[in-house]
Design a protein around this motif. Sequence first.
Motif, PDB file in Angstrom:
ATOM      1  N   GLY A 165       0.821  -1.198   0.000  1.00 50.10           N
ATOM      2  CA  GLY A 165       0.000   0.000   0.000  1.00 50.10           C
ATOM      3  C   GLY A 165       0.853   1.245   0.000  1.00 50.10           C
ATOM      4  O   GLY A 165       2.079   1.180  -0.152  1.00 50.10           O
ATOM      5  N   GLU A 166       0.172   2.369   0.166  1.00 47.42           N
ATOM      6  CA  GLU A 166       0.842   3.667   0.226  1.00 47.42           C
ATOM      7  C   GLU A 166       0.291   4.428   1.422  1.00 47.42           C
ATOM      8  O   GLU A 166      -0.871   4.257   1.793  1.00 47.42           O
ATOM      9  N   ALA A 167       1.144   5.273   2.000  1.00 45.63           N
ATOM     10  CA  ALA A 167       0.739   6.008   3.192  1.00 45.63           C
ATOM     11  C   ALA A 167       1.511   7.312   3.302  1.00 45.63           C
ATOM     12  O   ALA A 167       2.600   7.457   2.740  1.00 45.63           O
ATOM     13  N   HIS A 168       0.925   8.220   4.051  1.00 43.31           N
ATOM     14  CA  HIS A 168       1.623   9.403   4.554  1.00 43.31           C
ATOM     15  C   HIS A 168       1.892   9.054   6.022  1.00 43.31           C
ATOM     16  O   HIS A 168       0.991   9.183   6.850  1.00 43.31           O
ATOM     17  N   PRO A 169       3.114   8.580   6.358  1.00 44.71           N
ATOM     18  CA  PRO A 169       3.358   8.027   7.683  1.00 44.71           C
ATOM     19  C   PRO A 169       3.187   9.001   8.849  1.00 44.71           C
ATOM     20  O   PRO A 169       3.014   8.569   9.987  1.00 44.71           O
ATOM     21  N   TRP A 170       3.266  10.284   8.604  1.00 49.13           N
ATOM     22  CA  TRP A 170       3.027  11.288   9.641  1.00 49.13           C
ATOM     23  C   TRP A 170       2.456  12.510   8.953  1.00 49.13           C
ATOM     24  O   TRP A 170       2.521  12.641   7.718  1.00 49.13           O
ATOM     25  N   ASP A 171       1.859  13.385   9.707  1.00 46.71           N
ATOM     26  CA  ASP A 171       1.257  14.598   9.144  1.00 46.71           C
ATOM     27  C   ASP A 171       2.316  15.385   8.382  1.00 46.71           C
ATOM     28  O   ASP A 171       3.404  15.651   8.900  1.00 46.71           O
ATOM     29  N   GLY A 172       2.010  15.728   7.145  1.00 42.73           N
ATOM     30  CA  GLY A 172       2.920  16.499   6.314  1.00 42.73           C
ATOM     31  C   GLY A 172       3.952  15.672   5.576  1.00 42.73           C
ATOM     32  O   GLY A 172       4.760  16.220   4.809  1.00 42.73           O
ATOM     33  N   ALA A 173       3.967  14.361   5.772  1.00 43.71           N
ATOM     34  CA  ALA A 173       4.952  13.490   5.112  1.00 43.71           C
ATOM     35  C   ALA A 173       4.605  13.296   3.645  1.00 43.71           C
ATOM     36  O   ALA A 173       3.441  13.267   3.261  1.00 43.71           O
ATOM     37  N   ASP A 174       5.651  13.133   2.843  1.00 41.99           N
ATOM     38  CA  ASP A 174       5.462  12.735   1.451  1.00 41.99           C
ATOM     39  C   ASP A 174       4.897  11.320   1.424  1.00 41.99           C
ATOM     40  O   ASP A 174       4.994  10.572   2.404  1.00 41.99           O
ATOM     41  N   LEU A 175       4.362  10.947   0.285  1.00 44.95           N
ATOM     42  CA  LEU A 175       3.809   9.617   0.106  1.00 44.95           C
ATOM     43  C   LEU A 175       4.932   8.578   0.173  1.00 44.95           C
ATOM     44  O   LEU A 175       5.987   8.747  -0.445  1.00 44.95           O
ATOM     45  N   HIS A 176       4.713   7.526   0.938  1.00 41.64           N
ATOM     46  CA  HIS A 176       5.665   6.421   1.087  1.00 41.64           C
ATOM     47  C   HIS A 176       4.997   5.122   0.642  1.00 41.64           C
ATOM     48  O   HIS A 176       3.780   4.968   0.777  1.00 41.64           O
ATOM     49  N   ASP A 177       5.811   4.195   0.155  1.00 41.79           N
ATOM     50  CA  ASP A 177       5.338   2.831  -0.066  1.00 41.79           C
ATOM     51  C   ASP A 177       5.388   2.105   1.268  1.00 41.79           C
ATOM     52  O   ASP A 177       6.357   2.243   2.019  1.00 41.79           O
ATOM     53  N   VAL A 178       4.340   1.350   1.568  1.00 44.15           N
ATOM     54  CA  VAL A 178       4.312   0.495   2.743  1.00 44.15           C
ATOM     55  C   VAL A 178       4.696  -0.895   2.241  1.00 44.15           C
ATOM     56  O   VAL A 178       4.062  -1.439   1.340  1.00 44.15           O
ATOM     57  N   MET A 179       5.785  -1.433   2.813  1.00 44.67           N
ATOM     58  CA  MET A 179       6.348  -2.679   2.313  1.00 44.67           C
ATOM     59  C   MET A 179       6.432  -3.713   3.432  1.00 44.67           C
ATOM     60  O   MET A 179       6.701  -3.371   4.583  1.00 44.67           O
TER      61      MET A 179
END
Length: 188
Positions: A165-179
Amino acid sequence: MTVSEAIAVEHMDGPAAAKAEAEFRLVYAEVFAEEPYAETPESVDGNFRRFRSQVRKATFRGALARTAGGEPVGIAYGYPLSPSTGWWDRLITPASEELRREDGRRTFGLMELAVRAPWRRLGVARRLHEAVLDGTTAERVLLNARPDVEAAQAAYRAWGYRKVGEAHPWDGADLHDVMVLELREAGR
């Protein structure tokens, strides 16, 4: 002896990592000051406020790589996710209840893995990854990785991680891949 062999990787529990905070911080601040991360001194301070809380967890696991002369070159750390973790709540893509299920032992959350530039492509990240996971009873490892950091993405895929999936791990974070990396089948 190769350069990689001259680098010692030490597994650390929380108290040992707390004592080595300055070394963890040096590596983190240098690596994540680079583009595309562009961490600021203030964001590094914030990360290390969290680090001080994380190392107090009884299940914390860390690894620190150093040269023969003691210079820190890489870090890795994390801990098993609690049943009430908010990690899965940050997903912007739907995830099944089975994927999201946590019991405090099922998933090891890899919070950080970083190697300073002069020591990259020598197998140090792989050794740190193995050291921090050595002896874990978790079924899987979970991490967030920026999709625009190609070297990290390639390493994670080569080690067996898959994007879930994809997530913004914290407020204001760029999009990250969840692996996720499956270590063993459920119940084994």
